[in-house]
Enzyme design. Structure first.
Site: not given
Length: 380
Positions: A185, A296
C-alpha cells in the site's frame, strides 16, 4: 470521590492539551532511541527528527528471508509517466542524508497504537472497526498483475481527533495465499498521532498475514520495505496540498514488479525510491490479484466512522467535481507481459459503505480518460 474526579479531569486535560499541540504544530515529544546503524540525525525546518541510517543496517535486513539479500540500487524497469501528468506536486527537500545512508523519520512518543485498515472484500459498513472507505477495485483471478499506476491529487483533510484519527489516499496491490491476505500500500496520509504534524506525507504499508502484523514506512519494528533513496522516503516526504477551487497538486504513484529481480519497486513522480523484496511474500511473489484505488479514514472515537467529522480527500463530496473534490486518474495496471492496460468504469467495482459520509462518482476528465472522484466531510 473528589480525588477520583480530580484525576479524571486531569487526564481529560492532558488528552485535550496533547491533541491541541498536534493540531497547532507546537513541539511534540519524539522517541529518544535512534535506530540501529544511525550515522547522523537531522532536525528539519518543521522540527521533525530524521535519522540517517546505514543503508545496509536499515530495519528491512532484520527480516529472516533477507539475511543474504543482494541490495538492488536501481530498478531495471523504466517508470510510466503519462503525457497528461502536468500538475505534479513538486517534490523537493532542503536536506538529504549522506550517501550510503537512508532517511528514517523519528516517530511521536504516544500511548495510542498505530492502526491501518483491516478491510475485507465482503466487509460491510457495520463491521469496519472504525475504518471507512470510498474505493474502487479491480480483480484478476489469475494473480498475474505486475504493476499499478495512479495520478492522485493531494489534500490536507481535517481530523476529528488529531491524536488518533487518520485520513489517506492510496493504491493497494493485494493477493491471497490461501486465506491469508498480502498487501502493498502506497499513498499520502495525514496522521498527526504518528508523525507529529498534519501535513499530507508519503507513506507505505504492507502486511503478509491479513493485518495480524504489518507496519508503516521504515519504522524500526518493520522488516520488509527496502529504502534506496538518501533523500526521499516514506514518512519524510511531504506534499503541497491542493487548494479548493484553486491550484491542484498531484503526485504520480507506481508500484511495479522488476522484470529481472521480481522485487516490487516504488516510483514517486518517476523516481524509484525503494522496493519490497519478492522473497518476503508468497502470493505477491508472483503477482497481484486485486488492485484498489481511493480513500480511507480511521475514526478513533469508537463510532465506527459513522459519527465523525474526519474528512476524506478534500472534505467535499465527489459530485462537486474538479478543483473541489479529490480524485484518482490514470487508472492503469501492468499485465503479465508488463503491458500497460487502461481501465474503464465497467472493469471496476466501487465500495463506499457510508455514502452519506463519503461517496464517489466516475467522470470523464479533460483528457477524455476515466477519473474516479471520492471523499466527503464525514457525518454526525
Amino acid at each position: 470521590m473528589h480525588n477520583n474526579q480530580d484525576l479524571l479531569l486531569f487526564r481529560l486535560f492532558v488528552l485535550f492539551a496533547s491533541t491541541m499541540l498536534l493540531a497547532h504544530g507546537s513541539p511534540v515529544d519524539y522517541l529518544k532511541e535512534t535506530p540501529r546503524g544511525t550515522i547522523k540525525t537531522i532536525e528539519t525546518n518543521d522540527g521533525a527528527l530524521v535519522d540517517c541510517v546505514d543503508i545496509y543496517k536499515q530495519p528491512a535486513f532484520e527480516h529472516p528471508s533477507l539475511k543474504n539479500h543482494v541490495l538492488q540500487m536501481k530498478p531495471n524497469n523504466a517508470p510510466i509517466i503519462h503525457p497528461n501528468d502536468a500538475m505534479l506536486s513538486k517534490i523537493s527537500q532542503p536536506w538529504s542524508c549522506p550517501q550510503g545512508s537512508v532517511p528514517i523519520r523519528r516517530l511521536v512518543k504516544t500511548s495510542v497504537p498505530f492502526v491501518k485498515g483491516n478491510w475485507r472484500m465482503t466487509q460491510s459498513a457495520s463491521v469496519n472497526n472504525g475504518h471507512q472507505y470510498s474505493i474502487i477495485k479491480y480483480f484478476d483471478q489469475k494473480g498475474e498483475i505486475k504493476g499499478q499506476h495512479a495520478t492522485i491529487n493531494v489534500w490536507q483533510p481535517s481530523l476529528s481527533s488529531n491524536s488518533g484519527d487518520f485520513s489517506l489516499t492510496q493504491i493497494w496491490l493485494a493477493a491471497y495465499h490461501g486465506s491469508n491476505l498480502e498487501t502493498i500500500e502506497v499513498g499520502w496520509q495525514v496522521y498527526p498521532g504518528r508523525l507529529g504534524d498534519d501535513k499530507p506525507t508519503l507513506f507505505v504499508y504492507s502486511t503478509t498475514d491479513g493485518y495480524k502484523t504489518g507496519c508503516y514506512d521504515l519504522n524500526p519494528a518493520c522488516k520488509g520495505y527496502v529504502q534506496i533513496s538518501n533523500q526521499y522516503s516514506p514518512g519524510t516526504l511531504a506534499f503541497q496540498p491542493s487548494v479548493y477551487s484553486g491550484k491542484q497538486d498531484e503526485v504520480v504513484l507506481q508500484v511495479e514488479k522488476d522484470k529481472k529481480t521480481g522485487n516490487w519497486w516504488l516510483h514517486v513522480n518517476g523516481i524509484g525510491i525503494g522496493y519490497w523484496p519478492s522473497t518476503i511474500f508468497k502470493a505477491l511473489s508472483q503477482g497481484a490479484s486485486r488492485l484498489d484505488w481511493g480513500g480511507e479514514i480511521y475514526d478513533s472515537s469508537g463510532s465506527g466512522g459513522f459519527h465523525t467529522l474526519t474528512q476524506m480527500g478534500s472534505g467535499h463530496f465527489a459530485d462537486e467535481g474538479y478543483r473541489k473534490a479529490s480524485y484518482v486518474r490514470n487508472l492503469t495496471y501492468l499485465d503479465k507481459s508488463f503491458k500497460t492496460v487502461s481501465l474503464s468504469e465497467g472493469d471496476l467495482k466501487p465500495n463506499a459503505p457510508a455514502l452519506n459520509c463519503y461517496n464517489y462518482s466516475f467522470q470523464a476528465g479533460a483528457d477524455y480518460r476515466l477519473w474516479f472522484y471520492y471523499g466527503g466531510p464525514g457525518c454526525k
